[in-house]
Scaffold this motif. Structure first.
Motif, mmCIF file in Angstrom:
data_model
loop_
_atom_site.group_PDB
_atom_site.id
_atom_site.type_symbol
_atom_site.label_atom_id
_atom_site.label_comp_id
_atom_site.label_asym_id
_atom_site.label_seq_id
_atom_site.Cartn_x
_atom_site.Cartn_y
_atom_site.Cartn_z
ATOM 1 N N ILE A 82 -3.542 7.351 -18.273
ATOM 2 C CA ILE A 82 -3.916 6.317 -17.296
ATOM 3 C C ILE A 82 -2.989 5.109 -17.423
ATOM 4 O O ILE A 82 -2.521 4.549 -16.432
ATOM 5 N N PHE A 83 -2.705 4.756 -18.660
ATOM 6 C CA PHE A 83 -1.815 3.617 -18.885
ATOM 7 C C PHE A 83 -0.427 3.897 -18.312
ATOM 8 O O PHE A 83 0.150 3.054 -17.603
ATOM 9 N N ARG A 84 0.110 5.085 -18.570
ATOM 10 C CA ARG A 84 1.465 5.396 -18.080
ATOM 11 C C ARG A 84 1.489 5.497 -16.549
ATOM 12 O O ARG A 84 2.471 5.109 -15.922
ATOM 13 N N ALA A 85 0.409 5.955 -15.982
ATOM 14 C CA ALA A 85 0.318 5.974 -14.508
ATOM 15 C C ALA A 85 0.354 4.548 -13.961
ATOM 16 O O ALA A 85 1.056 4.260 -12.983
ATOM 17 N N ARG A 86 -0.377 3.671 -14.607
ATOM 18 C CA ARG A 86 -0.398 2.268 -14.150
ATOM 19 C C ARG A 86 0.981 1.622 -14.295
ATOM 20 O O ARG A 86 1.392 0.834 -13.432
ATOM 21 N N GLU A 87 1.644 1.951 -15.374
ATOM 22 C CA GLU A 87 2.991 1.392 -15.591
ATOM 23 C C GLU A 87 3.943 1.865 -14.498
ATOM 24 O O GLU A 87 4.761 1.082 -13.995
ATOM 25 N N ALA A 88 3.828 3.130 -14.130
ATOM 26 C CA ALA A 88 4.703 3.674 -13.080
ATOM 27 C C ALA A 88 4.438 2.972 -11.744
ATOM 28 O O ALA A 88 5.376 2.626 -11.012
ATOM 29 N N ILE A 89 3.170 2.732 -11.460
ATOM 30 C CA ILE A 89 2.816 2.032 -10.209
ATOM 31 C C ILE A 89 3.300 0.577 -10.268
ATOM 32 O O ILE A 89 3.829 0.040 -9.292
ATOM 33 N N ASP A 90 3.151 -0.002 -11.442
ATOM 34 C CA ASP A 90 3.527 -1.414 -11.609
ATOM 35 C C ASP A 90 5.025 -1.628 -11.380
ATOM 36 O O ASP A 90 5.439 -2.677 -10.874
ATOM 37 N N LYS A 91 5.829 -0.651 -11.748
ATOM 38 C CA LYS A 91 7.281 -0.769 -11.545
ATOM 39 C C LYS A 91 7.623 -0.889 -10.067
ATOM 40 O O LYS A 91 8.599 -1.526 -9.697
ATOM 41 N N VAL A 94 0.845 -1.211 0.000
ATOM 42 C CA VAL A 94 0.000 0.000 0.000
ATOM 43 C C VAL A 94 0.875 1.254 0.000
ATOM 44 O O VAL A 94 0.625 2.209 -0.751
ATOM 45 N N LYS A 95 1.942 1.227 0.820
ATOM 46 C CA LYS A 95 2.846 2.385 0.877
ATOM 47 C C LYS A 95 3.543 2.600 -0.463
ATOM 48 O O LYS A 95 3.697 3.750 -0.916
ATOM 49 N N ALA A 96 3.973 1.523 -1.085
ATOM 50 C CA ALA A 96 4.690 1.629 -2.372
ATOM 51 C C ALA A 96 3.780 2.256 -3.427
ATOM 52 O O ALA A 96 4.208 3.113 -4.222
ATOM 53 N N ILE A 97 2.534 1.861 -3.415
ATOM 54 C CA ILE A 97 1.595 2.395 -4.404
ATOM 55 C C ILE A 97 1.282 3.867 -4.114
ATOM 56 O O ILE A 97 1.251 4.699 -5.029
ATOM 57 N N SER A 98 1.130 4.187 -2.841
ATOM 58 C CA SER A 98 0.881 5.593 -2.473
ATOM 59 C C SER A 98 2.066 6.465 -2.883
ATOM 60 O O SER A 98 1.888 7.570 -3.426
ATOM 61 N N SER A 99 3.258 5.938 -2.646
ATOM 62 C CA SER A 99 4.469 6.679 -2.997
ATOM 63 C C SER A 99 4.561 6.876 -4.520
ATOM 64 O O SER A 99 4.898 7.969 -4.989
ATOM 65 N N ALA A 100 4.239 5.815 -5.249
ATOM 66 C CA ALA A 100 4.278 5.911 -6.723
ATOM 67 C C ALA A 100 3.263 6.941 -7.220
ATOM 68 O O ALA A 100 3.545 7.706 -8.154
ATOM 69 N N MET A 101 2.122 6.971 -6.585
ATOM 70 C CA MET A 101 1.081 7.940 -6.974
ATOM 71 C C MET A 101 1.548 9.377 -6.755
ATOM 72 O O MET A 101 1.342 10.256 -7.592
ATOM 73 N N GLU A 102 2.224 9.593 -5.609
ATOM 74 C CA GLU A 102 2.693 10.952 -5.296
ATOM 75 C C GLU A 102 3.736 11.436 -6.291
ATOM 76 O O GLU A 102 3.841 12.632 -6.558
ATOM 77 N N LYS A 103 4.510 10.497 -6.818
ATOM 78 C CA LYS A 103 5.591 10.880 -7.731
ATOM 79 C C LYS A 103 5.112 11.053 -9.181
ATOM 80 O O LYS A 103 5.900 11.463 -10.037
ATOM 81 N N LEU A 104 3.873 10.730 -9.431
ATOM 82 C CA LEU A 104 3.362 10.856 -10.814
ATOM 83 C C LEU A 104 3.237 12.329 -11.208
ATOM 84 O O LEU A 104 2.893 13.162 -10.363
ATOM 85 N N PRO A 105 3.497 12.632 -12.487
ATOM 86 C CA PRO A 105 3.178 13.981 -12.961
ATOM 87 C C PRO A 105 1.695 14.283 -12.737
ATOM 88 O O PRO A 105 0.857 13.365 -12.781
ATOM 89 N N GLU A 106 1.395 15.550 -12.524
ATOM 90 C CA GLU A 106 0.049 15.936 -12.098
ATOM 91 C C GLU A 106 -1.056 15.436 -13.047
ATOM 92 O O GLU A 106 -2.087 14.922 -12.604
#
Lengths: 181, 200
Positions: free
Chosen positions: B182-191, B136-148
């Motif tokens: 949306i796809f690129r956001a998912r890819e960033a989270i998936d990494k 959960v933390k990893a996903i939250s962190s990935a979300m915060e780092k996404l471009p707006e």
């Protein structure tokens, strides 16, 4: 792994992939474990974002269900799609009209052609001309014999002398054929 | 508007797959299982907290659905129908488990009360809890780092349940751009997610 496929997975879990492509994607995911794993991770991330609760899906979940179903007997009947009511009504009307048309076509001409004949032939002094007229129904019967039950046709043949040649001094076809005359 | 409910496109796919299963094509049912496994396991997980048991119950729900599919006439959406089967299967499971524990008669309608019983909640082991927190933390962190623009797109999708078309209108950009974001956001989270799951 091409990004194109991953993007399709992303669209698929959002229900934004056209269904023809979705069906194709599911087939490819079934064949490629990497795509299957990708789909499960995307779905997990999606679930966590919404509920903050990770849901683990084992990689062999689909296979386990599939293995159990392998033992199942297939007993489904072909799916019969219910037609809209207006189609059923239209078909019923069309069938009714067709039925009436067949009845009219079969019965009305027969009545017109066959009923006058016995009256003409059963006259006490039939002329040559009248006798020729009387042959018409018999010829029609012979032409249409293919559509009549053979036993019924034989019966008509055996008795046609009584009907058509009464007092005309002519032997019936059945009598002649029966005695090889 | 809810992202829990499949849309019309999804229903068309379901109709086709259901029809294939009803005509004897078992492999079409695999597609339905794959399509809905996540939703059904999540649903069952609300009742059955242990992840392994939840998967077993979800599996049973799919098998029950297969057996009943001959009677499915499409009066409701397939997912709605499957959803009901899964809920009933989960409730029945809890009732039968409660019977095993207490050896007393429990009515099916008592399933909700059984579900609320504290001893049946929080079945995860401490290790599992730790791993879950990490994820959960990893996903939250990935979300915060996404471009707006990516973060907004995926948030509108996941939290608001908006369609791509609606997101495109809200963000004043083409649908294709929304799809890509949306796809690129998912890819960033998936990494971030993949290494954690590989450790399990």
């Amino acid at each position: 792994m091409p990004d194109k496929m991953n993007q399709k997975i992303s669209q698929f879990i959002d229900d934004e992939l056209p269904y023809e492509e979705a069906l194709q994607l599911l087939t490819e995911v079934k064949q490629q474990p990497e795509l299957d794993a990708k789909m499960r991770r995307y779905e997990m991330a999606s679930t966590i974002l919404r509920s903050h609760q990770p849901v683990a899906i084992s990689s062999d979940f689909v296979d386990k269900v599939s293995q159990v179903l392998e033992q199942e007997v297939v007993y489904f009947l072909p799916n019969v799609r219910q037609r809209p009511k207006y189609i059923s009504s239209a078909l019923a009307v069309a069938a009714g009209v067709a039925g009436v048309a067949i009845l009219v076509a079969n019965n009305v001409p027969k009545l017109e052609k066959t009923t006058p004949a016995p009256y003409v032939v059963s006259a006490n002094n039939p002329s040559q001309t009248e006798f020729k007229k009387s042959q018409e129904p018999v010829k029609m019967a012979v032409r249409k014999s293919g559509s009549i039950d053979p036993r019924f046709y034989s019966y008509l043949e055996a008795h046609r002398g009584n009907l058509y040649t009464l007092d005309a001094g002519v032997q019936s076809y059945a009598s002649l054929a029966g005695y090889e005359q | 508007m809810s992202n829990q409910q499949p849309n019309r496109t999804s229903e068309l796919l379901d109709q086709e797959l259901v029809q294939k299963v009803q005509q004897g094509d078992k492999s079409a049912f695999d597609h339905l299982v794959r399509k809905y496994q996540s939703k059904i396991i999540s649903l069952v997980n609300r009742y059955v907290k242990d992840p392994n048991e939840a998967q077993d119950v979800a599996q049973e729900a799919f098998i029950k659905a297969y057996r009943a599919l001959g009677n499915f006439r499409g009066d409701s959406a397939f997912y709605t129908w499957l959803y009901r089967i899964a809920i009933n299967t989960a409730k029945n499971y809890l009732v039968s488990r409660a019977r095993r524990y207490s050896e007393s008669e429990v009515d099916v309608t008592e399933a909700e009360q059984v579900y609320n019983a504290p001893q049946l909640k929080g079945m995860d082991t401490p290790d599992q809890d730790l791993q879950n927190d990490e994820i959960v933390k990893a996903i939250s962190s990935a979300m915060e780092k996404l471009p707006e623009e990516m973060r907004n797109a995926i948030m509108l999708r996941e939290f608001e349940g908006m369609s791509y078309e609606e997101i495109a209108q809200a963000m004043e950009c083409p649908v294709g751009t929304v799809r890509s974001r949306i796809f690129r956001a998912r890819e960033a989270i998936d990494k971030k997610l993949k290494p954690l799951l590989d450790k399990r």
